[in-house]
Design an enzyme around this catalytic site. Structure first.
Site, PDB file in Angstrom:
ATOM      1  N   ASP A 100       1.960 -12.362  -5.906  1.00 21.74           N
ATOM      2  CA  ASP A 100       0.501 -12.385  -5.414  1.00 21.74           C
ATOM      3  C   ASP A 100      -0.111 -13.426  -6.386  1.00 21.74           C
ATOM      4  OD1 ASP A 100       1.353 -10.659  -3.372  1.00 21.74           O
ATOM      5  OD2 ASP A 100       0.039  -8.959  -4.209  1.00 21.74           O
ATOM      6  N   HIS A 129       1.703 -10.415   4.899  1.00 21.78           N
ATOM      7  CA  HIS A 129       2.782 -10.158   5.773  1.00 21.78           C
ATOM      8  C   HIS A 129       3.204  -8.472   5.785  1.00 21.78           C
ATOM      9  CE1 HIS A 129       3.711 -10.056   1.559  1.00 21.78           C
ATOM     10  NE2 HIS A 129       4.968  -9.587   1.429  1.00 21.78           N
ATOM     11  N   ARG A 130       2.895  -7.704   5.110  1.00 23.43           N
ATOM     12  CA  ARG A 130       3.332  -6.321   5.270  1.00 23.43           C
ATOM     13  C   ARG A 130       2.208  -5.646   6.035  1.00 23.43           C
ATOM     14  NH1 ARG A 130       4.236  -5.261   0.085  1.00 23.43           N
ATOM     15  NH2 ARG A 130       6.403  -5.611   0.141  1.00 23.43           N
ATOM     16  N   ASP A 138      11.879  -5.053   3.775  1.00 28.14           N
ATOM     17  CA  ASP A 138      12.259  -5.918   2.897  1.00 28.14           C
ATOM     18  C   ASP A 138      11.395  -7.094   2.951  1.00 28.14           C
ATOM     19  OD1 ASP A 138      14.068  -6.795   0.774  1.00 28.14           O
ATOM     20  OD2 ASP A 138      15.034  -7.968   2.352  1.00 28.14           O
ATOM     21  N   SER A 139      10.952  -7.579   1.899  1.00 26.29           N
ATOM     22  CA  SER A 139      10.067  -8.613   1.914  1.00 26.29           C
ATOM     23  C   SER A 139      10.422  -9.588   0.611  1.00 26.29           C
ATOM     24  CB  SER A 139       8.705  -8.069   1.899  1.00 26.29           C
ATOM     25  OG  SER A 139       8.343  -7.194   0.637  1.00 26.29           O
ATOM     26  N   PHE A 145       0.648  -7.211  -6.792  1.00 24.94           N
ATOM     27  CA  PHE A 145       1.758  -7.340  -7.490  1.00 24.94           C
ATOM     28  C   PHE A 145       2.786  -8.542  -7.397  1.00 24.94           C
ATOM     29  CE2 PHE A 145       2.715  -4.702  -3.820  1.00 24.94           C
ATOM     30  CZ  PHE A 145       4.115  -4.852  -3.530  1.00 24.94           C
TER      31      PHE A 145
END
Length: 198
Positions: A156, A181-182, A67-68, A153
């Site tokens: 960004d 982060h991902r 989850d971000s 996406f």
């Protein structure tokens, strides 16, 4: 190793495929499973773990969930865990496009000097019902006053990385994966996967 990923988001599937080379990632749809977990928790970690548990309960196989979202300091951390549903007039049943969400965010930030923000990603690897690892990483930046770039996406195009002098949407995929982060969360999960016995 094969991992089921708890998402139907094509953009996220593409990013995760790049971040987990050599790992076969399967979506719920690949297994003929309908999966749409409500993100009702008030933390990224809570939502990530909830999605992982829900999908594991269906597939009984290793699962990767995340989850971000974007947290803007001047807005008290919003959009935060509601990043995907940000601006929705009916609590998520109608979802704004990425462009609409970015336009709304920039309108709300009009005239604000503090533009510090961060992307946050909580990622969970669930190997069995009682065996899982969760990590949470961030990518610090500043909110732009107008979108820049065509890659990536979501938020960004409005997220600026001072150290790069570019928006997240202006980075190559390889550079984004190294800084995001991902990407940072995935690197920690990959280290766990590398430590597991075959």
């Amino acid at each position: 190793m094969t991992l089921f990923i708890a998402t139907n988001n094509a953009h996220k599937v593409k990013e995760l495929s790049e971040l987990f080379p050599g790992t076969l990632l399967r979506t719920p749809a690949d297994a003929g499973i309908e999966f749409d977990h409500d993100e009702t928790e008030d933390t990224f970690l809570g939502n990530s773990l909830g999605k992982a548990r829900a999908l594991f309960g269906l597939v009984k196989a290793p699962v990767l969930a995340d989850d971000s979202g974007l947290c803007v300091d001047a807005l008290g951390g919003a959009p935060g865990v509601r990043s995907a549903r940000y601006g929705s007039p009916d609590d998520g049943r109608t979802v704004l496009s990425a462009r609409e969400k970015n336009e709304l965010l920039l309108r709300q930030m009009t005239g604000r000097r503090d533009r510090t923000c961060r992307f946050v990603c909580a990622m969970t690897l669930m190997l069995s019902e009682h065996r899982f690892v969760s990590v949470q990483e961030t990518c610090e930046g500043r909110l732009l006053e107008s979108p820049r770039g065509m890659e990536g996406f979501g938020y960004d195009p409005v997220f600026f990385l001072p150290g790069e002098g570019l928006s997240m949407a202006e980075l190559t995929l390889e550079r984004k994966n190294a800084l995001s982060h991902r990407g940072r969360a995935a690197a920690r999960i990959l280290a766990v996967l590398a430590s597991l016995p075959d």
